[in-house]
Motif scaffolding. Structure first.
Motif, mmCIF file in Angstrom:
data_model
loop_
_atom_site.group_PDB
_atom_site.id
_atom_site.type_symbol
_atom_site.label_atom_id
_atom_site.label_comp_id
_atom_site.label_asym_id
_atom_site.label_seq_id
_atom_site.Cartn_x
_atom_site.Cartn_y
_atom_site.Cartn_z
ATOM 1 N N LEU A 1 44.985 -30.492 -23.696
ATOM 2 C CA LEU A 1 44.187 -31.427 -22.913
ATOM 3 C C LEU A 1 43.100 -32.061 -23.775
ATOM 4 C CD1 LEU A 1 43.668 -32.291 -19.891
ATOM 5 C CD2 LEU A 1 41.986 -30.433 -19.819
ATOM 6 N N THR A 2 42.797 -33.320 -23.490
ATOM 7 C CA THR A 2 41.619 -33.973 -24.053
ATOM 8 C C THR A 2 40.718 -34.390 -22.899
ATOM 9 O OG1 THR A 2 42.774 -34.786 -26.006
ATOM 10 C CG2 THR A 2 40.732 -35.907 -25.404
ATOM 11 N N ILE A 3 39.461 -33.986 -22.954
ATOM 12 C CA ILE A 3 38.503 -34.315 -21.902
ATOM 13 C C ILE A 3 37.662 -35.498 -22.357
ATOM 14 C CG2 ILE A 3 36.493 -33.495 -20.610
ATOM 15 C CD1 ILE A 3 37.731 -30.702 -20.750
ATOM 16 N N PRO A 4 37.684 -36.589 -21.622
ATOM 17 C CA PRO A 4 36.965 -37.795 -22.041
ATOM 18 C C PRO A 4 35.458 -37.557 -22.103
ATOM 19 C CG PRO A 4 38.504 -38.269 -20.250
ATOM 20 C CD PRO A 4 38.398 -36.785 -20.354
ATOM 21 N N GLU A 5 34.831 -38.224 -23.071
ATOM 22 C CA GLU A 5 33.386 -38.056 -23.238
ATOM 23 C C GLU A 5 32.608 -38.965 -22.300
ATOM 24 O OE1 GLU A 5 31.797 -39.514 -26.981
ATOM 25 O OE2 GLU A 5 33.663 -40.572 -27.340
ATOM 26 N N LYS A 6 31.362 -38.552 -22.042
ATOM 27 C CA LYS A 6 30.419 -39.313 -21.226
ATOM 28 C C LYS A 6 31.072 -39.815 -19.931
ATOM 29 C CE LYS A 6 27.316 -40.507 -24.971
ATOM 30 N NZ LYS A 6 26.637 -41.573 -25.728
ATOM 31 N N SER A 7 31.621 -38.874 -19.194
ATOM 32 C CA SER A 7 32.268 -39.160 -17.922
ATOM 33 C C SER A 7 32.277 -37.864 -17.128
ATOM 34 C CB SER A 7 33.691 -39.676 -18.137
ATOM 35 O OG SER A 7 34.465 -38.713 -18.827
ATOM 36 N N ILE A 8 32.689 -37.963 -15.873
ATOM 37 C CA ILE A 8 32.805 -36.781 -15.020
ATOM 38 C C ILE A 8 34.284 -36.442 -14.863
ATOM 39 C CG2 ILE A 8 32.409 -35.804 -12.732
ATOM 40 C CD1 ILE A 8 30.002 -37.664 -12.454
ATOM 41 N N THR A 9 34.652 -35.251 -15.282
ATOM 42 C CA THR A 9 36.001 -34.744 -15.095
ATOM 43 C C THR A 9 35.953 -33.629 -14.066
ATOM 44 O OG1 THR A 9 36.719 -35.280 -17.350
ATOM 45 C CG2 THR A 9 37.955 -33.574 -16.182
ATOM 46 N N CYS A 10 36.705 -33.761 -12.996
ATOM 47 C CA CYS A 10 36.770 -32.722 -11.963
ATOM 48 C C CYS A 10 38.073 -31.950 -12.094
ATOM 49 C CB CYS A 10 36.664 -33.334 -10.576
ATOM 50 S SG CYS A 10 34.978 -33.734 -10.075
ATOM 51 N N ILE A 11 37.954 -30.631 -12.055
ATOM 52 C CA ILE A 11 39.111 -29.746 -12.089
ATOM 53 C C ILE A 11 39.355 -29.258 -10.668
ATOM 54 C CG2 ILE A 11 40.112 -27.683 -13.109
ATOM 55 C CD1 ILE A 11 37.980 -27.937 -15.334
ATOM 56 N N ILE A 12 40.532 -29.555 -10.145
ATOM 57 C CA ILE A 12 40.852 -29.182 -8.772
ATOM 58 C C ILE A 12 42.103 -28.308 -8.759
ATOM 59 C CG2 ILE A 12 39.803 -31.301 -7.864
ATOM 60 C CD1 ILE A 12 42.643 -32.384 -7.428
ATOM 61 N N GLY A 13 42.321 -27.672 -7.616
ATOM 62 C CA GLY A 13 43.487 -26.808 -7.452
ATOM 63 C C GLY A 13 43.149 -25.682 -6.503
#
Length: 280
Positions: free
Chosen positions: A54-66
């Motif tokens: 996985l690559t998590i984008p910078e300067k943004s909000i990443t939500c992990i759901i499940g």
């Protein structure tokens, strides 16, 4: 130094004098990329996270759901190495933070954790005053001058919208704050040590709707300067504030992408079933 509201507090903290200038965060981070390669996590021989790439984008909000038990919180803890004290946890793979594998042999774990500001599910203010909660981190990281500590306290209490609410009682116990105020205080405390990332593990699940809204608004403001990674059970929240979504199930990443694409055009059948409420 970047201008900020400053306070001078006497030795008894009985008086507060403000000098009003524009408030901005001290730290401007230019590179905040996170890249995970072949991450596997075992807890007591159970395979919890399975080949995460996985690559998590910078300067943004990443939500992990499940659904519950799918590995969301375990994944979050791998980013600040909070599993290190647990001998039953085995981790393989690579987690690159600013191009450095934080699981490499010569990595300074304390420095890694300092980069990762964590907001827990329930607020955990330290058993001390509001002022000392924010001042504690900078002090243990080497800031000794009272003026610098005062600047930090006012800067971050104001940034999280608490200063006007507590300015006359900064000496009082932080535990006397409402739970929503406590969570904002914990966010101010985390920001005061100038992390590069903000991690949130169900950070609003214990809050009332008004407090939740305030925290969400803070996250949206903070993404201008920080990479933010949030675990949430609430699909509505993810849809409101996330730029990117990661959907996990049974330790695997099923699908990830932009929020708009994820909710409006999911690719995997399991994702469609989850979004439709077939399981939770």
């Amino acid at each position: 130094m970047i201008s900020t509201n400053q306070i001078l507090i006497n030795s008894n903290y009985n008086s507060v004098i403000e000098m009003n200038n524009a408030i901005t965060l001290k730290k401007l981070v230019t590179n905040q990329s996170i890249k995970i390669e072949g991450l596997d996590v075992y807890i007591e021989n159970q395979h919890i996270l399975k080949d995460i790439n996985l690559t998590i984008p910078e300067k943004s909000i990443t939500c992990i759901i499940g659904p519950s038990g799918c590995g969301k919180s375990t994944f979050l803890k791998t980013l600040n190495r909070m599993h290190d004290e647990s001998p039953e946890v085995k981790i393989s793979g690579k987690v690159f933070v600013n191009d450095e594998n934080i699981y490499g042999q010569h990595v300074n774990v304390i420095d890694t954790r300092k980069k990762m500001g964590l907001l827990a599910q329930r607020p955990c203010p330290l058993p001390m005053s509001i002022y000392e909660n924010v001042a504690y981190g900078p002090r243990i990281h080497g800031i000794k001058k009272r003026k610098a500590i005062n600047q930090t306290v006012i800067q971050y209490l104001q940034y999280v919208g608490l200063w006007d609410e507590v300015r006359d009682r900064v000496r009082t116990s932080a535990t006397r704050l409402s739970i929503g105020q406590q969570q904002r205080l914990c966010l101010a405390r985390g920001l005061a040590i100038e992390p590069e990332y903000i991690l949130g593990d169900e950070a609003t699940s214990a809050l009332d709707p008004l407090s939740t809204k305030k925290i969400e608004e803070l996250f949206i403001k903070l993404k201008e300067k920080y990479t933010i990674i949030l675990v949430t059970h609430t699909l509505r929240q993810a849809k409101r504030i996330a730029d990117h979504i990661i959907f996990m199930y049974l330790g695997k990443i099923i699908e990830s992408g932009s929020t708009d694409e994820f909710f409006n055009n999911p690719k995997k059948q399991l994702t469609k079933e989850y979004l439709s409420g077939s399981f939770s």
